[in-house]
Enzyme design. Sequence first.
Site, PDB file in Angstrom:
ATOM      1  N   GLU A  76       0.828  -1.200   0.000  1.00  0.00           N
ATOM      2  CA  GLU A  76       0.000   0.000   0.000  1.00  0.00           C
ATOM      3  C   GLU A  76       0.869   1.259   0.000  1.00  0.00           C
ATOM      4  O   GLU A  76       0.595   2.220  -0.735  1.00  0.00           O
ATOM      5  CB  GLU A  76      -0.915   0.009   1.230  1.00  0.00           C
ATOM      6  CG  GLU A  76      -1.896  -1.150   1.270  1.00  0.00           C
ATOM      7  CD  GLU A  76      -1.369  -2.343   2.047  1.00  0.00           C
ATOM      8  OE1 GLU A  76      -2.168  -3.001   2.718  1.00  0.00           O
ATOM      9  OE2 GLU A  76      -0.148  -2.621   1.973  1.00  0.00           O
ATOM     10  N   CYS A 111      -0.223   0.059   7.722  1.00  0.00           N
ATOM     11  CA  CYS A 111      -0.731   0.456   6.408  1.00  0.00           C
ATOM     12  C   CYS A 111      -2.062   1.193   6.532  1.00  0.00           C
ATOM     13  O   CYS A 111      -2.395   2.026   5.681  1.00  0.00           O
ATOM     14  CB  CYS A 111      -0.884  -0.764   5.510  1.00  0.00           C
ATOM     15  SG  CYS A 111       0.708  -1.457   4.992  1.00  0.00           S
ATOM     16  N   ALA A 179      13.853 -38.041  -1.568  1.00  0.00           N
ATOM     17  CA  ALA A 179      14.044 -38.724  -2.843  1.00  0.00           C
ATOM     18  C   ALA A 179      14.143 -40.211  -2.535  1.00  0.00           C
ATOM     19  O   ALA A 179      14.848 -40.613  -1.606  1.00  0.00           O
ATOM     20  CB  ALA A 179      15.314 -38.239  -3.534  1.00  0.00           C
ATOM     21  N   ALA A 189      21.979 -50.297   0.712  1.00  0.00           N
ATOM     22  CA  ALA A 189      22.364 -50.994   1.933  1.00  0.00           C
ATOM     23  C   ALA A 189      23.711 -50.515   2.467  1.00  0.00           C
ATOM     24  O   ALA A 189      23.950 -50.543   3.678  1.00  0.00           O
ATOM     25  CB  ALA A 189      22.402 -52.506   1.682  1.00  0.00           C
ATOM     26  N   THR A 221      22.165 -37.612   9.128  1.00  0.00           N
ATOM     27  CA  THR A 221      22.312 -37.280   7.713  1.00  0.00           C
ATOM     28  C   THR A 221      23.569 -36.455   7.477  1.00  0.00           C
ATOM     29  O   THR A 221      24.291 -36.654   6.493  1.00  0.00           O
ATOM     30  CB  THR A 221      21.071 -36.511   7.225  1.00  0.00           C
ATOM     31  OG1 THR A 221      19.926 -37.363   7.305  1.00  0.00           O
ATOM     32  CG2 THR A 221      21.237 -36.043   5.790  1.00  0.00           C
ATOM     33  N   GLY A 291      17.172 -37.421   7.729  1.00  0.00           N
ATOM     34  CA  GLY A 291      16.778 -38.736   7.240  1.00  0.00           C
ATOM     35  C   GLY A 291      15.482 -39.274   7.837  1.00  0.00           C
ATOM     36  O   GLY A 291      14.660 -38.513   8.374  1.00  0.00           O
TER      37      GLY A 291
END
Length: 359
Positions: A76, A111, A179, A189, A221, A291
């Site tokens: 605005e 505003c 993924a 493995a 991870t 993970g």
Amino acid sequence: MPDDARARARDDAPGAVTEASPGPLTAAEGMDRAVALARRGPAYGPNPRVGCVLLAADGTVLGEGWHRGAGTPHAEVAAIADAAARGSDIAGATAVVTLEPCAHTGRTGPCVDALTQASIGTVVYAVADPGDASSGGGEVLRGRGIRATLVPHEGAHALNRRWLAAMRAHRPYVIAKWASTLDGRMAAADGTSFWITGEEAREHAHRVRASVDAIAVGTGTVMIDDPSLTARPGGKQADHQPLRVVVGHTDTTGKRVWEGGGAVAIDSRDPHEILAQLWAREVRTLIVEGGPTLLSAFLRAGLVDELNAYIAPALLGAGPSVVDDLGIGTMADSLRGQAVTSERLGADTLVTALLTEGV
């Protein structure tokens, strides 16, 4: 003011629109235009994407603006500045805004005050502001004698869907991303996971990273994959980098995630505590990339809003699954996604789904 000076002033105005504005617009067309302007703002950050168009009684565009990110003028205010640079008289004009004007002082002023001081006659907004502090602007304007009307607009809502959900829940909007192979494996493995998906899927994931506030992974991870967690669409570092969040109790000093700053450690495995700390940092959108332990914790806690599953046409037969035991004993209790979409990305497929209602 001479025409050339006015043009230079307009170009320098906050949120100024440099190309020619469209011809006379109806209020509905003005809202479509405001949504298009709002899309120019960043998808990340603590503030929503907002656009504003100021219209004369005959539909002439008097000024336009959009919010460019935290600390910059709101849409605005930007539109009012653009109108001043054009030399437009906006007394009695209609302000068409994608979100209810704010009624509080944050990094910038309210505003509702800017609109009042500009003598705007009517305000039409598409989405009510759900913020505890910022909401109520429509009521404030009406109390000041300014006509303020909520006219819902699907495009305006969709533009800020994640931000709106975060504000209503008082926690970051959580996207669980992974993924996997067709048989649901996140790695082989032997622990290898580079690369399960192809270049197109990885490029898409980098673009999503560049549009959120933070990415979280577990210490496991970090220790195994040593990811950088940066956003690199097109193979280049994006201008915006999400906060990199390492969750858990293991010391990960020396890993790539800590290079260059922009990373934090949260010494907790409680999803509620993790989100509370990130909310305090003004994180509104969070990708949980894994993970399996971290993903499963968020899913068990019911704190995942959206799934982004990149699925590769590959089979492993062994290796860690995407998620661990969720405590679900029967098919009737399974987590079911809504608003499911699929997109081909080279040989891979991205499946998205919503898990929480009202998002």
